[in-house]
Design an enzyme around this catalytic site. Structure first.
Site, PDB file in Angstrom:
ATOM      1  N   TYR A   1     -12.894  -6.011   6.901  1.00  0.00           N
ATOM      2  CA  TYR A   1     -11.630  -5.819   6.295  1.00  0.00           C
ATOM      3  C   TYR A   1     -11.788  -5.490   4.807  1.00  0.00           C
ATOM      4  O   TYR A   1     -11.457  -4.370   4.530  1.00  0.00           O
ATOM      5  CB  TYR A   1     -10.656  -6.750   6.454  1.00  0.00           C
ATOM      6  CG  TYR A   1      -9.286  -6.587   5.641  1.00  0.00           C
ATOM      7  CD1 TYR A   1      -8.313  -6.140   6.449  1.00  0.00           C
ATOM      8  CD2 TYR A   1      -9.202  -7.175   4.415  1.00  0.00           C
ATOM      9  CE1 TYR A   1      -7.137  -5.854   5.775  1.00  0.00           C
ATOM     10  CE2 TYR A   1      -7.795  -7.009   3.853  1.00  0.00           C
ATOM     11  CZ  TYR A   1      -6.738  -6.348   4.276  1.00  0.00           C
ATOM     12  OH  TYR A   1      -5.622  -6.064   3.812  1.00  0.00           O
TER      13      TYR A   1
ATOM     14  N   SER B   1      -6.099  -3.118  -1.221  1.00  0.00           N
ATOM     15  CA  SER B   1      -6.264  -4.492  -1.183  1.00  0.00           C
ATOM     16  C   SER B   1      -6.965  -4.983  -2.504  1.00  0.00           C
ATOM     17  O   SER B   1      -7.849  -4.285  -2.710  1.00  0.00           O
ATOM     18  CB  SER B   1      -6.527  -5.240  -0.027  1.00  0.00           C
ATOM     19  OG  SER B   1      -6.534  -6.642  -0.139  1.00  0.00           O
TER      20      SER B   1
END
Ligand code: NAD
Ligand code: MG
Length: 298
Positions: free
Chosen positions: A203, A190
């Site tokens: 995360y 990401s």
């Protein structure tokens, strides 16, 4: 304007009419309940036999980026094993039907990625059902925002790492003995790996780990002819975003911070996975392919 990846069109305008309002779904969210619907390329993706006869295992293949990738892989000629949570059966059935409609085999094998036993069974099922594996996409992921570390529970921290990092390790470890030269592993990381949000501490940390894992393993197994790469999406319209991936008051402006001024659609991610899986990427390994609307990356 046609919405596809073939027509020359202004990327700032493409999908710019998709403007979601606040909405919430319990985790894991469903694509079938997303409003407006995400584009998984189901009406547009055209294959050109780039993955003819290949055998792919994709986690999080029921919805979002994983589902768009599964559809694209099948239309490129690959058979696909789909991993997802049992509660996502409705989304998964739809993707299975789309894969079968392109004349390929789809094997649905739901379970919980936090469970090492399931991860190993997933690999052995794929090998048994498809007769091997030569593409592994570690894409399933958990993202729950948290505004204050002192309230981030040990359970959430553990779950996020189990889902995003441990599962990748368990599945890759079980798959490696089956991967022949020419095989490809693709991990979904990401933009959060380099540009972490204040509310995604757990995360973002998993995504940085995935990048390092990808680059380290690529060097380890490159000499065996196995290519390991990552795709790093930016803001993409998927159920992850409406099931506490972020606060709902951010949904309306989701993606506006990118140079393209909009969020991406799963259909815009799938071609990156196809490229990295295909023999066209024969000299590409240890790479992170950013598909993020133009946000700068290291
Ligand atoms: P998504 O919700 O459609 O996909 C995530 C999938 O992960 C779910 O469908 C589910 O099947 C799977 N999953 C989650 N927990 C699981 C568990 N315990 N056991 C089994 N499966 C589990 O959302 P998406 O955005 O397409 O996410 C795919 C990947 O893309 C994730 O790794 C996510 O971190 C990454 N990503 C998404 C964005 C974005 O903006 N949507 C941005 C960067 C990275
Ligand atoms: Mg899902």
């Amino acid at each position: 304007m046609p919405k596809d990846q073939y027509t020359l069109s202004d990327p700032t305008k493409l999908y710019s009419d998709i403007e979601p309002e606040k909405q919430h779904q319990p985790e894991p969210g469903l694509d079938t309940k997303l409003d407006p619907k995400a584009d998984l390329g189901e009406d547009t993706y055209r294959g050109t036999e780039r993955l003819k006869g290949r055998k792919a295992l994709i986690t999080g293949a029921d919805s979002g980026i994983g589902a768009a990738t599964a559809i694209a892989f099948a239309r490129e000629g690959a058979d696909v094993v789909l991993s997802y949570l049992p509660g996502e059966e409705r989304d998964a059935r739809r993707i299975v039907r789309l894969i079968e409609a392109s004349g390929r085999t789809a094997v649905a094998y739901p379970g919980d990625l936090r469970d090492a036993g399931y991860c190993r069974e997933l690999v052995s099922t794929a090998v048994a059902e498809l007769g091997g594996i030569d593409i592994l996409v570690n894409n399933g992921g958990k993202q729950i925002y948290n505004e204050d570390l002192t309230t981030l529970t040990d359970e959430q921290f553990d779950d996020t790492f189990k889902t995003n990092v441990y599962a990748m390790f368990w599945i890759t470890k079980a798959a490696l003995p089956h991967l022949k030269p020419g095989s490809a592993i693709i991990n979904t990381t990401s933009i959060q790996a380099y540009s972490p949000s204040d509310i995604l501490v757990d995360y973002a940390s998993t995504k940085a780990t995935i990048n390092a894992f990808t680059k380290a393993l690529a060097q380890q197994v490159g000499p065996k002819g196995i290519r390991v790469n990552a795709v790093a999406p930016g803001p993409v319209w998927t159920p992850l975003q409406v099931s506490d991936g972020q606060p709902q008051d951010k949904i309306a402006r989701f993606g506006e911070q990118t140079p393209l001024g909009r969020m991406g659609q799963p259909a815009e991610l799938a071609p990156a996975y196809v490229f990295l899986a295909s023999a066209e990427a024969s000299y590409v390994l240890g790479e992170t392919l950013n598909v993020n609307g133009g946000m700068p990356t290291p």
